[in-house]
Design a protein around this motif. Structure first.
Motif, PDB file in Angstrom:
ATOM      1  N   ASP A  51       0.883  -1.166   0.000  1.00 13.26           N
ATOM      2  CA  ASP A  51       0.000   0.000   0.000  1.00 13.26           C
ATOM      3  C   ASP A  51       0.920   1.215   0.000  1.00 13.26           C
ATOM      4  OD1 ASP A  51      -2.384   1.430   0.057  1.00 13.26           O
ATOM      5  OD2 ASP A  51      -2.420   1.494   2.238  1.00 13.26           O
ATOM      6  N   ASP A  53       1.297   5.471  -1.681  1.00 15.04           N
ATOM      7  CA  ASP A  53       0.796   6.575  -2.496  1.00 15.04           C
ATOM      8  C   ASP A  53       1.911   7.596  -2.657  1.00 15.04           C
ATOM      9  OD1 ASP A  53      -0.507   8.690  -3.751  1.00 15.04           O
ATOM     10  OD2 ASP A  53      -2.266   8.574  -2.467  1.00 15.04           O
ATOM     11  N   LYS A  68       1.034   4.960  -7.423  1.00 18.37           N
ATOM     12  CA  LYS A  68       0.563   4.410  -6.151  1.00 18.37           C
ATOM     13  C   LYS A  68       0.406   2.904  -6.277  1.00 18.37           C
ATOM     14  CE  LYS A  68      -4.271   5.218  -7.344  1.00 18.37           C
ATOM     15  NZ  LYS A  68      -5.490   5.931  -6.994  1.00 18.37           N
ATOM     16  N   GLU A  70      -2.361   0.239  -4.661  1.00 16.05           N
ATOM     17  CA  GLU A  70      -3.540  -0.040  -3.844  1.00 16.05           C
ATOM     18  C   GLU A  70      -4.349  -1.126  -4.522  1.00 16.05           C
ATOM     19  OE1 GLU A  70      -5.894   3.504  -3.397  1.00 16.05           O
ATOM     20  OE2 GLU A  70      -6.552   3.470  -5.455  1.00 16.05           O
ATOM     21  N   ASP A  71      -5.086  -1.861  -3.731  1.00 13.46           N
ATOM     22  CA  ASP A  71      -5.924  -2.951  -4.233  1.00 13.46           C
ATOM     23  C   ASP A  71      -5.146  -3.903  -5.135  1.00 13.46           C
ATOM     24  OD1 ASP A  71      -8.128  -1.878  -2.876  1.00 13.46           O
ATOM     25  OD2 ASP A  71      -8.600  -0.570  -4.573  1.00 13.46           O
TER      26      ASP A  71
END
Length: 104
Positions: A51, A53, A68, A70-71
Motif C-alpha cells: 500500500d 501513495d 501508487k 492499492e488494491d
C-alpha cells in the motif's frame, strides 16, 4: 546496467507460473490529456499486500506524474515524457521491498 524494458520483461517472466499470466499482467496505455497510464497487477505476487501513495507531482501542465499501489495494483500516470520514469519507480519499489532481483 540493465535498461528498464529488459528489467520489466524479466520481472514479468519471473511472475509467469502457468496461471498468473492468464489472469494478470501489465498494461500500458495512453491518456487523452495526453499522457501515459501504467497498471501492473500484483495479485498472487510477493508484492500483493503493498500500500503506497506517491502523491501527485505537478510542475506544470506538461510536466506531471503520480504513482501508487492499492488494491493489489501499481498504477502510474504521467505526461508523455514519463513512461520510462514511471516504470523506473515501479522497479525502485520492487527492489526496495525485496520483491525481485534479476538473476535470483
Amino acid at each position: 546496467m540493465q535498461n528498464i524494458i529488459d528489467w520489466i520483461s524479466s520481472w514479468m517472466v519471473s511472475q509467469c507460473d502457468g496461471d498468473w499470466e492468464h489472469e494478470y499482467g501489465i498494461k500500458i496505455e495512453t491518456l487523452d490529456n495526453p499522457g501515459w497510464l501504467i497498471k501492473i497487477d500484483l495479485t498472487d505476487t510477493e508484492l500483493e499486500n503493498w500500500d503506497f501513495d506517491g502523491g501527485l507531482v505537478e510542475k506544470n501542465d506538461d510536466d506531471w506524474y503520480t504513482y501508487k499501489v492499492e488494491d493489489k495494483c501499481f498504477t502510474g500516470v504521467g505526461d508523455l515524457f514519463k513512461l520510462e520514469f514511471l516504470l523506473g519507480k515501479f522497479k525502485e519499489l520492487v527492489e526496495s521491498n525485496g520483491g525481485y532481483e534479476p538473476g535470483c
